[in-house]
Enzyme design. Sequence first.
Site, PDB file in Angstrom:
ATOM      1  N   HIS A 268     -16.953 -15.748  11.593  1.00 26.09           N
ATOM      2  CA  HIS A 268     -17.449 -16.633  12.657  1.00 26.09           C
ATOM      3  C   HIS A 268     -16.610 -16.364  13.912  1.00 26.09           C
ATOM      4  CE1 HIS A 268     -19.253 -19.955  14.599  1.00 26.09           C
ATOM      5  NE2 HIS A 268     -18.634 -20.969  14.030  1.00 26.09           N
ATOM      6  N   HIS A 307     -25.917 -10.945  13.199  1.00 29.32           N
ATOM      7  CA  HIS A 307     -25.888 -12.390  13.427  1.00 29.32           C
ATOM      8  C   HIS A 307     -26.897 -13.032  12.493  1.00 29.32           C
ATOM      9  CE1 HIS A 307     -26.044 -16.229  15.539  1.00 29.32           C
ATOM     10  NE2 HIS A 307     -24.897 -15.876  16.082  1.00 29.32           N
ATOM     11  N   ASP A 363     -19.220 -11.585  20.147  1.00 30.87           N
ATOM     12  CA  ASP A 363     -17.824 -11.193  19.959  1.00 30.87           C
ATOM     13  C   ASP A 363     -17.549  -9.725  20.237  1.00 30.87           C
ATOM     14  OD1 ASP A 363     -16.816 -13.678  19.171  1.00 30.87           O
ATOM     15  OD2 ASP A 363     -17.739 -13.442  17.205  1.00 30.87           O
TER      16      ASP A 363
END
Length: 429
Positions: A268, A307, A363
């Site tokens: 995460h 994702h 990210d």
Amino acid sequence: MAAETLTITDNRTGKTYQVAIRDGAINALDLRQIRVSEDDLGLAAYDPGFMNTASCYSRITYVDGDRGILRYRGYPIEQLAEKSTYLETAYLILYGELPTKSQLAEWTRNITLHTILHENIKKIIDAFHHDAHTMGMLISMVGALSTFYPESKNIFDAESRLKQTHRLIAKMPTLAAFAYRHSIGMPYAYPDNDLSYTGNFLNMLFKMTELKYQPHPVLEKALDVLFILHADHEQNCSTNAMRGVGSSHVDPYSAIAAANAALYGPLHGGANEQVLKMLIEIGSKDKVPAFVEKVKRGEGRLMGFGHRVYKNYDPRARIIKRTADSVFEVKGRNPLLDVALELERIALQDDYFIRRKLYPNVDFYSGLIYQSMGFPVEMFPVLFAIPRTSGWIAQWEEMLLDSEQKLARPRQVYKGHETRDYVAVEKRG
Ligand code: ACO
């Protein structure tokens, strides 16, 4: 018009049931009536990881993973990133509407007036080892805040909730900055209320001996954009933790500590840290093909890719890529950018990633910006946690005020032993 119902035939009994469909979902409790015998608990839905289970109705954030769309309260993320500020976006997420000029001024003032921490918090930080992970410190400190504000237990008092909201949004950057200064052995820098939310955060992180810290406007803006992009993301792992823990009616500081803990994990919010470690491990562009082959053989994952919801380019990654350029103009080009670009180029052409719809997520590029701005990798998840606080609080409040919500407590399908008798230790084989 076709009936908004689902007809289910249980082939075990031959019985047929009508189940209502509301907003594209059935109520899982309606399955309970489907039984084979009187003592049967009723049919359950098995769904590890909540792959197809809606846990709430929400009006905060909309994500369309197939089309790469993200909106807060209906406003496209691209418009907010370009035109809004983090504090204004936080207001929008919490209250549902963009603030008027005077509402924004009052909101900003309330946040600014709560940036200072109780001095005893410093004693807690001082107890941490010099190389303690900043996220570990943050989790502990935000949880500790509940003991400083015992009235925060009054979670059904709107005024108290608002006070904790101001405190949490205001104090998270101070906690994060103090944790960082502790990790590098520097004295704590106190908030400067003349500066913006992100300008003050940079001040508390990087102020040296100068009397007044002046944040670089490009870096201040870049951080603000990153904060907008990270403010909320509907029912992700940490938000689910916030709602789940909050459903026990614990105070918001304890629930936020749990949400931070969920965010810390490498799948995460900890992924940005892992991305940078991966790019450093790869080292140079020419090593990228071999690394991608390793990932395809199942030896590790391409961090910052894939994702649960986005099966298309994460819209936040697109904005971050542009933000990175503005930061590199000030701080110089990050040499790892070439490795990242090559990794993206090769992965997006490779059948393995195409078939699984794996695209760069939020990210993938954020770590490069943070590194160029002078943050150590341990600070990356912390930089995610600060802006996500507004989203967590909005989701927590929505859960508390939703009369259909209950204590989060899933069922299980028990596959263990039937009852058996205890055997004395000397008789065990
Ligand atoms: N690299 C290589 N293969 C991957 C990756 C990846 N990053 N992500 C998924 N896959 C593969 C899986 O091996 C699996 O392949 P298989 O069908 O052959 O078994 C398939 O794609 C589906 O993967 P799942 O793990 O089932 O998908 P899930 O939706 O559970 O995972 C997750 C989503 C956890 C984000 C995953 O893509 C991942 O681990 N990514 C890397 C970590 C990361 O970047 N996390 C940040 C997410 S954004 C955020 O939280 C803010």
